[in-house]
Design a protein around this motif. Structure first.
Motif, PDB file in Angstrom:
ATOM      1  N   PHE A  48       0.704  -1.427  -0.192  1.00  0.00           N
ATOM      2  CA  PHE A  48       0.065   0.062   0.189  1.00  0.00           C
ATOM      3  C   PHE A  48       0.917   1.307  -0.037  1.00  0.00           C
ATOM      4  O   PHE A  48       0.377   1.992  -0.487  1.00  0.00           O
ATOM      5  CB  PHE A  48      -0.865  -0.100   1.092  1.00  0.00           C
ATOM      6  N   MET A  49       2.052   1.134   0.393  1.00  0.00           N
ATOM      7  CA  MET A  49       2.725   2.427   0.440  1.00  0.00           C
ATOM      8  C   MET A  49       3.486   2.420  -0.804  1.00  0.00           C
ATOM      9  O   MET A  49       3.447   3.944  -1.257  1.00  0.00           O
ATOM     10  CB  MET A  49       4.106   2.192   1.733  1.00  0.00           C
ATOM     11  N   THR A  50       3.698   1.574  -1.303  1.00  0.00           N
ATOM     12  CA  THR A  50       4.436   1.767  -2.806  1.00  0.00           C
ATOM     13  C   THR A  50       3.340   2.228  -3.829  1.00  0.00           C
ATOM     14  O   THR A  50       3.547   3.114  -4.670  1.00  0.00           O
ATOM     15  CB  THR A  50       4.977   0.494  -3.239  1.00  0.00           C
ATOM     16  N   MET A  51       2.171   1.565  -3.571  1.00  0.00           N
ATOM     17  CA  MET A  51       0.951   2.099  -4.521  1.00  0.00           C
ATOM     18  C   MET A  51       0.532   3.593  -4.114  1.00  0.00           C
ATOM     19  O   MET A  51       0.186   4.230  -5.042  1.00  0.00           O
ATOM     20  CB  MET A  51      -0.360   1.140  -4.291  1.00  0.00           C
ATOM     21  N   GLY A  52       0.637   4.003  -2.810  1.00  0.00           N
ATOM     22  CA  GLY A  52       0.305   5.217  -2.429  1.00  0.00           C
ATOM     23  C   GLY A  52       1.468   6.357  -3.138  1.00  0.00           C
ATOM     24  O   GLY A  52       1.022   7.612  -3.486  1.00  0.00           O
ATOM     25  N   VAL A  55       0.824   5.760  -7.647  1.00  0.00           N
ATOM     26  CA  VAL A  55      -0.389   6.248  -8.250  1.00  0.00           C
ATOM     27  C   VAL A  55      -0.413   7.950  -8.421  1.00  0.00           C
ATOM     28  O   VAL A  55      -0.615   8.399  -9.494  1.00  0.00           O
ATOM     29  CB  VAL A  55      -1.793   5.807  -7.446  1.00  0.00           C
ATOM     30  N   PRO A  56      -0.067   8.548  -7.488  1.00  0.00           N
ATOM     31  CA  PRO A  56       0.207  10.008  -7.703  1.00  0.00           C
ATOM     32  C   PRO A  56       1.131  10.315  -8.791  1.00  0.00           C
ATOM     33  O   PRO A  56       0.929  11.328  -9.634  1.00  0.00           O
ATOM     34  CB  PRO A  56       0.524  10.791  -6.172  1.00  0.00           C
ATOM     35  N   MET A  57       2.426   9.750  -8.645  1.00  0.00           N
ATOM     36  CA  MET A  57       3.330  10.014  -9.846  1.00  0.00           C
ATOM     37  C   MET A  57       2.904   9.663 -11.086  1.00  0.00           C
ATOM     38  O   MET A  57       3.104  10.364 -12.089  1.00  0.00           O
ATOM     39  CB  MET A  57       4.753   9.134  -9.433  1.00  0.00           C
ATOM     40  N   LEU A  58       2.241   8.635 -11.227  1.00  0.00           N
ATOM     41  CA  LEU A  58       1.768   8.135 -12.519  1.00  0.00           C
ATOM     42  C   LEU A  58       0.602   9.145 -13.123  1.00  0.00           C
ATOM     43  O   LEU A  58       0.660   9.519 -14.171  1.00  0.00           O
ATOM     44  CB  LEU A  58       1.073   6.559 -12.456  1.00  0.00           C
ATOM     45  N   ALA A  59      -0.321   9.423 -12.003  1.00  0.00           N
ATOM     46  CA  ALA A  59      -1.287  10.585 -12.511  1.00  0.00           C
ATOM     47  C   ALA A  59      -0.831  11.890 -12.825  1.00  0.00           C
ATOM     48  O   ALA A  59      -1.125  12.366 -13.907  1.00  0.00           O
ATOM     49  CB  ALA A  59      -2.278  10.398 -11.062  1.00  0.00           C
ATOM     50  N   GLY A  60       0.522  12.158 -11.973  1.00  0.00           N
ATOM     51  CA  GLY A  60       0.885  13.522 -12.144  1.00  0.00           C
ATOM     52  C   GLY A  60       1.622  13.638 -13.673  1.00  0.00           C
ATOM     53  O   GLY A  60       1.390  14.421 -14.320  1.00  0.00           O
TER      54      GLY A  60
END
Length: 154
Positions: A48-52, A55-60
């Protein structure tokens, strides 16, 4: 500036992808029967930490690339509009596909599609010339025509 945004977006997407792959690679360890309850909790927390982070990096990164693409499309549309209106003004409301393609550095198909959209938008008329080519005829007020003899050189 545009180059830096592309580099930034690529870095965000790359790092985000690496974090996502690391997180996804931990999923098989959760299904393993050999793991203790405590180690499964650690793996789940790590996932969950790596996904957290990813996900914002991919979205950004994706958002930055999408905005760059939208800006490029707008700049192209603005450039083609300037060329279109200039040709209409010079040719007194007439324009051909070849003429627009040459001025806009477009393929014939791209020029035809653009002119078809503008023809629908402005209710243009179509005329066939003596060579069988289509002339687009737009109703432009006479006051907008470029007539060299009307230029005031004083």
């Amino acid at each position: 500036m545009k180059f830096l945004k592309k580099i930034s977006a690529a870095c965000l997407l790359s790092i985000g992808f690496l974090f996502a792959m690391y997180g996804v690679a931990q999923i098989p360890e959760l299904a393993s029967e050999e793991q203790t309850h405590e180690s499964k909790l650690e793996i789940r927390e790590s996932f969950f930490m790596t996904m957290g982070i990813s996900v914002p990096m991919l979205a950004g990164g994706g958002l930055m690339l999408w905005r760059l693409h939208q800006r490029d499309k707008k700049q192209l549309r603005d450039r083609l509009d300037r060329i279109f209106y200039r040709i209409l003004k010079i040719n007194q409301g007439k324009i051909t596909i070849l003429e627009f393609a040459m001025e806009g550095s477009l393929s014939g198909e791209e020029a035809r599609k653009y002119l078809d959209v503008k023809a629908k938008e402005f209710n243009a008329h179509f005329e066939n010339n003596d060579k069988g080519h289509i002339n687009y005829r737009f109703e432009v007020p006479a006051s907008f025509f470029y007539i060299p003899s009307q230029i005031d050189y004083s």
